[in-house]
Each structure stands twice: as C-alpha cells, then as structure tokens.
Design a protein around this motif. Sequence first.
Motif, short mmCIF file in Angstrom:
data_model
loop_
_atom_site.label_atom_id
_atom_site.label_comp_id
_atom_site.label_asym_id
_atom_site.label_seq_id
_atom_site.Cartn_x
_atom_site.Cartn_y
_atom_site.Cartn_z
N LEU A 60 0.82 -1.21 0.00
CA LEU A 60 0.00 0.00 0.00
C LEU A 60 0.85 1.26 0.00
O LEU A 60 0.39 2.32 -0.43
N ALA A 61 2.11 1.17 0.46
CA ALA A 61 3.01 2.32 0.38
C ALA A 61 3.36 2.64 -1.08
O ALA A 61 3.64 3.79 -1.42
N VAL A 62 3.35 1.62 -1.94
CA VAL A 62 3.64 1.80 -3.36
C VAL A 62 2.38 2.24 -4.12
O VAL A 62 2.44 3.09 -5.02
N PHE A 63 1.26 1.66 -3.73
CA PHE A 63 -0.01 1.87 -4.44
C PHE A 63 -1.12 1.78 -3.40
O PHE A 63 -1.54 0.67 -3.04
N PRO A 64 -1.60 2.92 -2.87
CA PRO A 64 -2.47 2.91 -1.68
C PRO A 64 -3.94 2.67 -2.00
O PRO A 64 -4.83 3.40 -1.52
N PHE A 65 -4.21 1.63 -2.75
CA PHE A 65 -5.58 1.31 -3.14
C PHE A 65 -5.80 -0.19 -2.91
O PHE A 65 -5.27 -1.03 -3.65
#
Length: 311
Positions: free
Chosen positions: A137-142
């Motif tokens: 989620l730190a890379v892509f928070p979805f």
Amino acid sequence: METRARSPDFLKDPTARTLLAGDLEAVFLPAHGMLGASLRHRGEEILRRVEDLEAAAAKGSSAGIPLLHPWANRLAGPRYRVLRQQVVLDVSSPLLHLDKHGLPMHGVPWSFLPWVVTEAGRDFIKARLEWSTSDLLAVFPFRHRVELAATLRPDGLTLETTLIADSEGPVPVSFGFHPYLGLPELSRANWRLELPAMRKLVLDRSGIPTGEEEPFGGFNAELGESSFDDGFALMKERTSFSVAGTTYRVSVDLLAGYRYAQVFAPKDKDYIALEPMTAPTSALTSGRGLRFVAPGRPFRAVFRIGIDGAE
C-alpha cells in the motif's frame, strides 16, 4: 536445434505448476509473481529471458511472461497523485525497480509478489493476489484483489486478469504484461513482424508520452535491423500482433480490456515483446487514459498467446 536450458532453481520450486495441452507445456510460478516461466511447443522454448530467473529476480528484471502491476512500463517520476492520494515512492525500496534514468519501472517486481492458487487442473490454473499489506500500500495505496487465470489449449495460452476493487474506494487501472517471445528456428533479423494500424504515442527522451499522437499505418516485414521501443493507442480493443518464421507463427491477441500496447524489439537481442497495457505509460502521473474500478466492482482484461507450429 538445442533446446534452451531452464532456470534450475525457480522451476524446481515445489509450488511451480505445469500445464499441458496437446504439444504445448506452460509453467507458472505462483510463489513468484505468477510468472509465466516457460511456454514450450514440442520441447522448443517460445519465451525468452527465462534462462536465469534467479539473476533476473536479483536485478528486479522482467522475464518470461510477467504481470506488470500496479503500473506497466515506467513512471515519469517517484511521485504521483490519484484520487486525492499523494504518493511519494521510496526509490531505495526493494519493492521498486528503476530504469537507467532512475524512473520507477514496471511496478513491484514479480519476485516479490506471492500468489495463492485457488483452482488448478491439467490445463488450467487460477491464483489470487491480495493488495492489502502495508508495504504494498506504500507503493499503491488502493486496496484490491487481483485474480489471474491461465488456460492452456493446444493452439495457445490465454491469460485472464480480474482486478476487484475493495469496498473502501475506487482503484486506478494501469497494469499490463510483458511477454518476451522468440522463434527457435531463425535469427532475429529474419523474423517477420506484423503490427496493425494504431496511433503512435510521442515519447520524450525518458520514454514518457508527451500527450501527442501520430498515425502509424502498421508494419509487415522482416525485422532486419529495425528496432522498436514504442507505445501505441489501439484503434480496436480486439487487436492482434504476430511474429513469424518459416515454421512458427506466434501471435499476441488482445481480446478484452487492453487499449494500449508497447512493442519492444531491440535489434541486438533475440526476443520481441508485444505488450498488452490497460493504460499508457505513466498514466498514474499524467491521468491520460487512466480508468478506475468502482468500489467492490471488477475490471477484466484478457489476452492470448497463439502458437502455430510445424506439424
């Protein structure tokens, strides 16, 4: 002709799954990104960059048939803002691979993404990836789930990818695949490449689309000394690309969900990548061509690698 050696460690992984159909055999690695690690016709390897998967994993490099998620190709920089979410990527993170310009490339490397097999048979495998841990989620928070189904038939391999958004909110869609393909019979210069008419995306020096497009009338000729590293907007969602030799023809047929493609054929390599993409390069930073999955809803994309081999 000598058959290409398989990577000894990854393909001996007890979680590796082999699919069989007619003269075709495919190997997937659920514990390592659901990577398509081998696709053979009568023992001849069709995939490329699979000789040393350990080295590819160590470098964060793509190989075989990798899913590129949550973005395909590169981003224009280490930050993006989507759906009121401001994301600043940690470029020192092992979950990122950087290109020669220092730009985040191909999302999270395949070797860091363990999948769970949910169904399997002689010619079929389906696996699931939960995008819910703090590091992802730190890379892509979805928050979302990805399901990948691979079906092998005597004439080809079909990959169906479904992204299901969490109930919390919508999810941007910018994934793609990077199948490295080659023909066992001829040198790269003698491969005949066929591309349809499309809209060519104008790129800057870093390979990022500028927003402009140019007409592209297609290509139907031997590769020779030609090289490609180009992005395209498709004119039809159902579109086919192919590369052929004297006894083999390999096609990449985009069947649903893909509106863009990248063609990568460096003239000094014995492979070509015909890459299905749901969005253009760096859509997370530009917003161009970016689609969204509504909360709790699915997004489905399908492509097929067809193989017409000698009898």
